[in-house]
Design an enzyme around this catalytic site. Structure first.
Site, PDB file in Angstrom:
ATOM      1  N   CYS A 299     -12.436  31.467  31.592  1.00 37.68           N
ATOM      2  CA  CYS A 299     -11.390  30.548  32.067  1.00 37.68           C
ATOM      3  C   CYS A 299     -12.039  29.640  33.111  1.00 37.68           C
ATOM      4  O   CYS A 299     -11.776  29.767  34.307  1.00 37.68           O
ATOM      5  CB  CYS A 299     -10.218  31.305  32.662  1.00 37.68           C
ATOM      6  SG  CYS A 299      -9.634  32.693  31.661  1.00 37.68           S
ATOM      7  N   GLY A 301     -12.075  26.320  33.951  1.00 39.00           N
ATOM      8  CA  GLY A 301     -11.534  25.178  34.671  1.00 39.00           C
ATOM      9  C   GLY A 301     -10.959  25.538  36.028  1.00 39.00           C
ATOM     10  O   GLY A 301     -10.442  26.641  36.199  1.00 39.00           O
ATOM     11  N   PRO A 302     -11.065  24.643  37.005  1.00 41.18           N
ATOM     12  CA  PRO A 302     -11.682  23.312  36.930  1.00 41.18           C
ATOM     13  C   PRO A 302     -13.192  23.297  37.136  1.00 41.18           C
ATOM     14  O   PRO A 302     -13.805  22.229  37.108  1.00 41.18           O
ATOM     15  CB  PRO A 302     -10.987  22.542  38.065  1.00 41.18           C
ATOM     16  CG  PRO A 302     -10.683  23.607  39.077  1.00 41.18           C
ATOM     17  CD  PRO A 302     -10.366  24.856  38.289  1.00 41.18           C
ATOM     18  N   GLY A 304     -15.251  25.433  39.589  1.00 46.18           N
ATOM     19  CA  GLY A 304     -15.907  25.864  40.824  1.00 46.18           C
ATOM     20  C   GLY A 304     -16.834  27.053  40.624  1.00 46.18           C
ATOM     21  O   GLY A 304     -18.015  27.002  40.963  1.00 46.18           O
ATOM     22  N   GLU A 324     -12.810  26.768  28.324  1.00 44.88           N
ATOM     23  CA  GLU A 324     -11.551  26.351  28.937  1.00 44.88           C
ATOM     24  C   GLU A 324     -10.596  25.917  27.826  1.00 44.88           C
ATOM     25  O   GLU A 324     -10.990  25.211  26.892  1.00 44.88           O
ATOM     26  CB  GLU A 324     -11.787  25.208  29.928  1.00 44.88           C
ATOM     27  CG  GLU A 324     -10.539  24.608  30.522  1.00 44.88           C
ATOM     28  CD  GLU A 324      -9.642  25.627  31.198  1.00 44.88           C
ATOM     29  OE1 GLU A 324      -8.419  25.591  30.951  1.00 44.88           O
ATOM     30  OE2 GLU A 324     -10.157  26.453  31.978  1.00 44.88           O
ATOM     31  N   CYS A 428      -7.110  35.069  42.356  1.00 49.88           N
ATOM     32  CA  CYS A 428      -6.920  34.643  43.742  1.00 49.88           C
ATOM     33  C   CYS A 428      -5.531  35.063  44.201  1.00 49.88           C
ATOM     34  O   CYS A 428      -4.816  34.314  44.865  1.00 49.88           O
ATOM     35  CB  CYS A 428      -7.143  33.148  43.919  1.00 49.88           C
ATOM     36  SG  CYS A 428      -6.076  32.107  42.906  1.00 49.88           S
TER      37      CYS A 428
END
Length: 496
Positions: A299, A301-302, A304, A324, A428
């Protein structure tokens, strides 16, 4: 000194300006903050809208800093300000026009939480209301601002914050939805960061940490940049990172002013996010002799974590696929990885960005990858410092929608993992329904995976001692303990 002098005049000082002497329009910094708040009310994200608004109004330096604090502080604290405004306006905030309410929130933040003289906060709020809401609204704003200024923030807290139950008290006093307060309380205990005797105090520390501005952390992507380049950047105040060996803290200035950031050789990235990528790259794997490792960011995206993983993969001599599901986000990943793509080609390695459904990777490519990152979509409750509007947008219903997706992605990632390989499941968010419950539900139906000691791996790759990560095998980072976002990590190895 002028601000201090004004504050010493006492909480009940009123504006000495007669209406004809007051400003007729709000100043650009306050207007920028108001514009962002209205965009957020329509579904925009403050971290994307604010830089655009600052550029559009050509705000920089102290003016940009003022607009930033005003915007983010108001968004964070509206859960406390709204009951204050309701008392001062003598009506529920639901009966106020949305634009007028945002002006009142901005004014209340200036009066109660910023070093703004009372007459300036009141007069500028009235001028802003006159400019964006009309003369009738200006009269209401003037009256409400006058009543808000009659009490200190401590007096207002005493007036509007309930004493019981604890979850409601903390919800209002720290400006969080009550369901978030309850969920974080459970998470602190569930992840071993607190116990029944201390959880209320630890919870308050965590909630207060969400209301402090998050530090700006940079990552020097290895092989493309280094820490020294970032530390010696001109016209910026920097310091070494706290936990990641590739991190630099930006204490002042615009990261876009650093050539390495502009070029994509370095980036803005929370240290907790950096440590997740480092842990996956540093975990021991077993690869067949003569074959270089294959990595997968399921996964991406975006981009980092993919940016750091790509740099680490090059150092390891490994290939990387950044996957993505959204074409738009795939484009963002490609832009982020541009320098790494060039470096991989020069090294004879494969670095691929593709658009595909991560839930199908396990069926399409079973047992192909030696390292897999599943950075699952989540509520983001661990990043509330950086995304102040998220606390008001998320609801418990989001968990019901995200849960099946998180489980499907984890199962797919495990199916795509080669024997002897390692998968990192990360979010997160510390919410138990997005972290340990997901891993438990997926792994209890399988006998081909085993958990690694994630806290031990994190301590191995970190540049400083990391305490308070939990008892294992999973690791949970916390804003109030580690100064990072609330990142969760579970490392799983596929049995040979």
């Amino acid at each position: 000194m002028a601000d201090q002098h004004e504050r010493r005049r006492g909480p009940r000082q009123r504006s000495r300006n007669v209406p004809a002497q007051r400003a007729r329009q709000g100043d650009p910094a306050r207007l920028a903050a108001y514009t962002v708040l209205r965009a957020v009310a329509e579904g925009a994200y403050a971290n994307l809208e604010l830089p655009h608004e600052l550029r559009r109004r050509r705000l920089s330096g102290r003016d940009a800093g003022f607009a930033t604090e005003l915007t983010y502080g108001t968004l964070r604290m509206q859960g406390l300000y709204d009951p204050i405004i309701a008392v001062a306006a003598d009506r529920p905030v639901s009966r106020l026009d949305g634009g007028v309410l945002d002006v009142l929130r901005l004014g209340t933040h200036q009066l109660l939480s910023m070093r703004v003289p009372q007459h300036a906060a009141a007069d500028q709020s009235v001028a802003l209301a006159r400019q964006v809401n009309g003369a009738g609204a200006a009269g209401l704003v003037n009256a409400v601002m006058r009543r808000v200024s009659e009490r200190t923030v401590e007096e207002w807290r005493e007036a509007v914050v309930p004493t019981e139950p604890t979850s409601t008290r903390l919800a209002v006093s720290t400006s969080h939805p009550e369901w978030v307060v309850k969920a974080l309380r459970q998470a602190l205990v569930g992840h071993g960061a607190s116990d029944a005797a201390h959880v209320d105090a630890d919870l308050e520390r965590l909630l207060e940490a969400h209301n402090a501005a998050a530090p700006v952390a940079l990552v020097a992507r290895p092989g493309l940049s280094d820490v020294e380049e970032l530390l010696t950047a001109e016209h910026l105040e920097t310091a070494p990172g706290d936990h990641s060996p590739f991190a630099v803290l930006l204490l002042g200035g615009d990261p876009a002013g650093i050539p390495a950031v502009r070029d994509g050789r370095a980036a803005v990235q929370d240290e907790g996010s950096q440590l997740l990528a480092l842990a996956l790259a540093g975990a021991p794997v077993t690869t067949p002799a003569g074959r270089r490792e294959r990595w997968l960011d399921l996964c991406a995206g975006p981009g980092g974590k993919a940016g750091l993983l790509a740099a680490l993969a090059r150092e390891h001599g490994a290939d990387l696929v950044a996957n993505e599901i959204s074409e738009h986000r795939s484009d963002l990943v490609r832009a982020t990885l541009r320098p790494a793509l060039e470096a991989a080609r020069e090294a004879g390695l494969e670095l691929t960005v593709r658009t595909a459904d991560g839930r199908e990777a396990g069926a399409d490519e079973p047992g192909r990858y030696d390292r897999v990152l599943v950075d699952a979509p989540c509520t983001g409750l661990g990043a509330l410092r950086r995304r102040p509007e998220a606390r008001w947008r998320r609801t418990p219903a989001d968990l019901a929608g995200l849960g099946p997706l998180q489980r499907d992605l984890l199962a797919s990632g495990l199916d795509a993992l080669a024997p002897g390989g390692v998968l990192a499941y990360a979010t997160c968010s510390p919410h138990l329904s997005e972290t340990s419950f997901v891993v438990r539900d997926v792994t209890r139906r399988r006998d081909d995976v085993e958990a690694l000691d994630a806290p031990a791996v994190l301590r191995e790759v970190a540049s400083s001692e990391l305490a308070g990560l939990g008892d294992g095998p999973a690791a949970q980072m916390w804003p109030h303990l580690h100064g990072t976002d609330g990142m969760y990590l579970h490392l799983l190895r596929k049995r040979a």
